[in-house]
Design a protein around this motif. Structure first.
Motif: not given
Length: 271
Positions: A199-217
């Protein structure tokens, strides 16, 4: 006689892996490169944990594939946001199964519980994250991004919903229960470790997705997406790091959760 029995077992495992990846390809759960990568991961896992390891990995793959097709029409809009579709390519396969494959090979040479736990937790982490994504997408409410606590479109990385969070917990618990039945020496204590750090892995995934993962517009419609192109135009990067896509986030989150969980468990055995 023992050699003959071993060769028969190896032949069965090879046929099992080939059959599984072919089914995955023909039901459109894997691309061609994804099928090849899945076979490689399968052979590595079999080297360390035999058919039971494959069954655990298969529990993740089958449950995730079924969930991706469950109420698929309600998830059509996600294709505009997420970078890749439901068919896993080689990058997705290695992102979710690469650590498990290496842990299996290391266990083959060492038979250390450290690498056994690494394998179990990383599979639980991948399953938790996938269940969260697939089931969370069916939530009637828009998820909240943890970066700003604003409502965003379903499928947005770094966003959470109650349904998705519960699904993540159940996904980790599912793998922990399967492991309890498949492997000797897995007791209630180990099962809790697998569940919690999965479950912690999923939480870390969410954190990294929010602050590190690239997003585009999208330059035309304004949609926030993971895609480099949208509306037949090149999108504009607005956050994250260009080299950190969803596959990188999945790989890192599983690796960190598995490394932390297996190390803490291994050290607790000497306390």
């Amino acid at each position: 006689m023992r050699l003959f029995q071993l060769s028969i077992e190896q032949l069965f495992i090879c046929l099992f892996i080939i059959f599984t990846v072919l089914v995955g390809y023909f039901v459109h759960s894997l691309t061609k490169t994804g099928a090849i990568a899945a076979a490689i991961v399968g052979f590595f896992v079999a080297s360390g944990f035999g058919i039971n390891g494959l069954l655990l990995l298969g529990s993740f793959f089958v449950s995730s594939s079924l969930l991706s097709k469950f109420k698929a029409t309600q998830k059509v809009s996600l294709s505009q946001i997420v970078e890749k579709g439901e068919r896993r390519d080689w990058q997705q396969v290695f992102a979710n199964g690469g650590v498990a494959a290496v842990a299996s090979l290391l266990f083959f040479y060492t038979e250390s519980m450290l690498f056994h736990m690494t394998f179990l937790i990383v599979v639980a982490s991948s399953n938790a994250d996938t269940w969260a994504s697939e089931i969370g997408a069916l939530s009637k409410q828009k998820p909240l991004t943890i970066k700003g606590l604003q409502k965003v479109e379903k499928g947005t990385s770094g966003a959470v919903s109650l349904l998705g969070t519960v699904a993540a917990f159940l996904g980790a618990l599912f793998i922990a229960i399967v492991a309890l039945f498949l492997f000797k020496g897995i007791d209630g204590k180990v099962m809790i470790f697998i569940m919690l750090f999965g479950f912690l892995g999923s939480v870390i995934d969410t954190l990294f997705g929010a602050f590190l993962q690239v997003t585009y517009k999208c330059r035309k419609c304004g949609l926030i997406t993971e895609k480099k192109q949208h509306c037949d135009r090149e999108t504009k990067q607005i956050s994250g790091f260009s080299i950190v896509n969803n596959d990188v986030v999945n790989f890192l989150s599983g690796l960190i959760a598995a490394a932390a969980g297996s190390t803490i468990y291994f050290m607790s055995e000497f306390i």
